[in-house]
Write an enzyme that holds these catalytic residues in place. Structure first.
Site, PDB file in Angstrom:
ATOM      1  CG  ASP A 284       8.252  74.928  15.033  1.00 31.61           C
ATOM      2  OD1 ASP A 284       7.795  73.864  15.453  1.00 31.61           O
ATOM      3  OD2 ASP A 284       8.434  75.154  13.823  1.00 31.61           O
TER       4      ASP A 284
ATOM      5  CD  GLU B 208      11.442  75.373   9.268  1.00 31.23           C
ATOM      6  OE1 GLU B 208      11.794  76.038  10.265  1.00 31.23           O
ATOM      7  OE2 GLU B 208      11.067  74.185   9.332  1.00 31.23           O
TER       8      GLU B 208
ATOM      9  CG  HIS C  10       5.640  72.490  12.969  1.00 28.29           C
ATOM     10  ND1 HIS C  10       6.959  72.086  12.910  1.00 28.29           N
ATOM     11  CD2 HIS C  10       4.907  71.423  12.567  1.00 28.29           C
ATOM     12  CE1 HIS C  10       6.992  70.829  12.486  1.00 28.29           C
ATOM     13  NE2 HIS C  10       5.773  70.412  12.272  1.00 28.29           N
TER      14      HIS C  10
END
Ligand SMILES: [Zn+2]
Length: 254
Positions: free
Chosen positions: A172, A124, A162
């Site tokens: 994203d 992330e 993703h």
């Protein structure tokens, strides 16, 4: 921060260790209780090791700070996590051993693989979803990807976003993500449309499927493809330029 005895992550670090111990117990079980009824003859092999991740899934956090994301991933009720979180200043937080299964991909599909969480490391990157990524973040990311690729022998094709594995559900990392720069270093593929012709029989949807996209909703798959390979155009219309990109990519993914 992770090693601190006190501090904001003291409780979650304690919970982490407790859960690791419980999983270690499952791994150590032998004979394996569940298989006693249908495989009652035990003969332990001498030849094995741990299963390894084969994909890297990249995300933007869609949150307003690294702190907020770390908090989100250390609260049981959110049911979401990732192996790594990269802050705007390039700081990398390692939240979960790569061999464990983080909860980052959700309902997703790539090729015929559906349990992407079991196959991947999730990274992330702190970003609200509408802004460019910082140079510090990308530098840290590239170093991390280099280590992961070598440690687990991850194929070049398997560094994806993703949005790639969840068309219509996820967007994203956002359109500012430098996929070409990553591909230049061997993390994912890029295209070269020099001298590329579109064959008369070219089937866009089948080509997307060959790359790996879930084509159940074709327009969503096109949108994800464009977010990755034609970031300036947010429509789901396949132009001739897009088709040429796809013709070239299919050759690389085959
Ligand atoms: Zn995501």
């Amino acid at each position: 921060m992770f090693g601190c005895v006190t501090g904001p992550y003291k409780a979650s670090n304690k919970s982490y260790k407790k859960q690791v111990k419980a999983f270690a117990k499952i791994l150590a079980e032998y004979p394996i209780k569940d298989s006693v009824s249908n495989a009652p003859y035990f003969a332990g092999t001498t030849n094995f090791n741990l299963r390894k991740p084969n994909f890297v899934i990249l995300h933007h956090t869609a949150q307003n700070s690294c702190e907020q994301t770390l908090t989100t991933f250390t609260m049981a009720r959110t049911q979401v996590s990732a192996h790594y979180v990269i802050c705007k200043d390039g700081t990398v937080h390692h939240m979960l051993n790569d061999y464990f299964r983080a909860w980052q991909a959700g309902v997703s599909k790539w090729g015929n693989a559906t349990d992407i969480n079991s196959l991947s490391v999730g990274i992330e990157i702190d970003n609200n979803g509408f802004e460019p990524f910082t140079d510090e973040q990308i530098n840290s990311l590239m170093q991390l990807l280099d280590r992961l690729k070598r440690a687990y022998n991850i194929p070049t094709a398997n560094f994806i976003g993703h949005a790639d594995i969840a068309p219509g559900r996820k967007v994203d990392p956002n359109k500012y993500f430098p996929w070409q720069k990553l591909a230049d270093s061997g993390f994912g593929y890029w295209y070269d449309t020099t001298n590329i012709m579109i064959p008369d029989s070219f089937n866009v949807i089948q080509a997307l499927r060959i790359i790996g996209y879930d084509i159940k909703r074709p327009e969503a798959a096109i949108q994800s493809f464009k977010l990755h390979f034609d970031q300036a155009d947010s429509t789901n219309v396949m132009t001739d330029a897009d088709k040429k990109i796809l013709v070239d990519l299919v050759k690389k993914y085959q």
